[in-house]
Design an enzyme around this catalytic site. Sequence first.
Site, short mmCIF file in Angstrom:
data_model
loop_
_atom_site.label_atom_id
_atom_site.label_comp_id
_atom_site.label_asym_id
_atom_site.label_seq_id
_atom_site.Cartn_x
_atom_site.Cartn_y
_atom_site.Cartn_z
N CYS A 69 62.99 53.74 60.36
CA CYS A 69 64.29 54.35 60.10
C CYS A 69 65.43 53.85 61.01
CB CYS A 69 64.21 55.87 60.17
SG CYS A 69 62.93 56.51 61.22
N ARG A 81 51.11 52.02 65.05
CA ARG A 81 50.90 53.38 65.58
C ARG A 81 49.57 53.41 66.31
NH1 ARG A 81 52.88 57.12 60.45
NH2 ARG A 81 54.89 56.08 60.24
N LYS A 129 58.66 68.19 54.13
CA LYS A 129 58.31 67.04 53.28
C LYS A 129 57.50 67.45 52.07
CE LYS A 129 54.18 65.99 56.00
NZ LYS A 129 53.33 64.96 56.57
N HIS A 160 63.61 60.25 53.98
CA HIS A 160 62.64 59.20 54.24
C HIS A 160 61.66 59.30 53.08
CE1 HIS A 160 63.34 59.42 58.76
NE2 HIS A 160 63.79 60.58 58.36
N HIS A 192 64.99 54.65 53.06
CA HIS A 192 65.78 55.76 53.57
C HIS A 192 67.00 55.88 52.69
CE1 HIS A 192 63.19 54.73 56.96
NE2 HIS A 192 63.18 56.03 57.11
N ASP A 194 58.72 51.56 52.52
CA ASP A 194 59.56 52.59 53.09
C ASP A 194 61.00 52.50 52.58
OD1 ASP A 194 60.09 54.71 54.70
OD2 ASP A 194 59.93 53.63 56.60
N GLN A 230 54.54 49.95 55.34
CA GLN A 230 54.94 51.01 54.41
C GLN A 230 55.93 50.47 53.40
OE1 GLN A 230 56.51 53.51 57.68
NE2 GLN A 230 55.15 55.08 56.89
#
Length: 638
Positions: free
Chosen positions: A337, A366, A467, A513, A388, A386, A384
Amino acid sequence: MSDIKIGLPDGSTGTFSDGTTVRDVVASWKQDLLASTVAAKVDQALVDTSFKLHRDAALTLVDIGSKEGLGILRHSISHVMAQAVQDTFKNVLVTIGPSIEEGFYYDFEYAETFTPEDIEKIEKRMAELVAANYSFERREMSREEAVELFRGKGESYKVELLNDLPADVKTVSIYTQGGYTDLCRGPHIPSTGMIKAFKLLNVAGAYWRGDEKNKMLQRIYGTGFATKEALADYLRVIEEAKKRDHRRLGRELDLFQVNEEAGAGLVIFHPKGMLLRYLIEEWERKEHLKRGYDMVMGPQILKADLWKKSGHFDHYRENMYFTEVDNQPYGIKPMNCLSHMLIYKSKIRSYRDLPLRYFELGTVHRHEKGGVLHGLMRVRQFTQDDAHILCTPEQLNAEIRAIADFVGYAMGIFGFEYEVELSTRPKDSIGSDQDWEMATNALEQALKDNHMSYDVNPGDGAFYGPKIDFKLKDALKRKWQCATIQCDFTLPDRFDLTYIGEDGERHRPVMLHRVILGAIERFMGVLIEHYAGAFPVWLSPVQAVIVTVTDKHIPYGQEVYRQLVDAGVRAEGDFRNEKLGYKIREAQLQKVPYMLVIGDREVESRCVSPRQRDGGNLGAIGVDEFIKLIKDKCSAYK
RNA sequence: GCCGAUGUAGCUCAGCCGGUAGAGCAACUGAUUCGUAAUCAGUAGGUCACCAGUUCAAAUCUGGUCAUCGGCUCCA
């Protein structure tokens, strides 16, 4: 519902004190009401009527193969197991033993370790208890009496459970079979003799009450079914599931490795695995561009100060890796992000620009705990899909709904079923109550507007916002979190993101997200197990392998190979000096969708004879026709 | 991270009480030229996960490390 028989001894349909009938209870049970609610009702009926109704209802449900009936059966087996354990070993304390989706377990405190031999002994003792056909007797008593009873037995965990019951619980029930008594709400089957098929599966550690600060207990898992055949079927399914384990298939199909030398949780993609990954990623890019996303990309490391600003340093540090560049601390990104925030901030934004949707196939690191790593499913570096989304509060609902639709579309393409969960504010979190409420409501409302059914997971949200999770199921029926939509009112605040509204004033945008497939690695793992390695044509790393019968067929085989490759078909030529059957077998084991046999007939008629991996044969067709077949499958995602 | 188990050839596994490693499949070489799931023969292949310790001697016993497996907790 009218065809459900109630197993009352006299064949009558009993009526409870509140006017409902046995039929009503069983009918409502069938409608997936909370089993405990119904169980409580049936137990109440027992008190009211002195029918041993709960048992008979349970028995009937086992007979008709209902989920609840099976749960009751398994719960009863867990009691029998607890008795067998205490009969066989000294100084074992019992804790809890519920039925679960695939069977049951019971947690014990025991200073020694249960060995496989011990498990055999326990199974043997259980068989004796079953043969003795002890009945399950229900008794009610005040909780004080119960505390006294279990304290007398030295069962401190049971005493703790009793003491922790809500204050308004005055009486509790206990069940006794063959002289063994356990605190239990019930219901149970009438007698142990009804247990026809059970098996203990494995022993594992489990924390008391699921809290890692508590003592580690020993959990014995087992399962049970109404019939021996059903148990055998289940064990067969387990075997089958092992065969399609993505770790095994990853090696057999030469897709990837997770190498001890490279490090735990780090995946190395081999050519075929990388090709599969490439196909998924291409699909992603195409679909995102179609839906108004912009592709972006940020760096792997960002200054530690930025992670402090975002809150990750305070809330996510133990999962992050850090490094140093020119004496400056940097954090290796665990999420994508931050770069996206900086892109937003690079200009003054108008409400006319919103929503902005930044998409990145973002690779993150991670530090997952060692014990949780698992093939492709849990790794330490993953990518990911991903994005935003920054939008006005008014646009939030439409954006969430569009994402949910995207997820549904994606799951359809890849052929998965999924469940939806809404997770709310956790203990360790940032942001105001008001923001949390607004965000949670926005997510929930979008689900309702899309007519999606969902469960609520209280306290399971991210630290920065609530979420929606989409969980799909793999071959072992394990649920994997893939897609997630997270609402975030706090990052825009921390980074002071603004846009100029219609009124000419500065406003705070809302941020979402979200991921669709989740992590490419995990998704591939699920995909491999889902298809057992036999990917649909559009995803197959090798779509066709050309197998020649003898050396004299090689020239035409190479000609066909050239035509296929030029047309964009992923083909391989197997021109080795081996028997046809041998080459077919290898292609079969590699799960290649089509094997093109080239022999005298094909050379003569200038065609191919595609053999399908399911054993079928398409007969002699032209090469062009075959190319069209592959192309059609690919464009239809088949 | 926690509980338990495991780590021997590319894969699946043997290897009793410590005397210094074996099979099948795969690989490689040769012969075979053959129609839809395994042709025959031969050859090669191992720091017994790693590091210490005990011992005349360790794959085997002890301790530690790493990794994997089944769970727990956590999670994309």
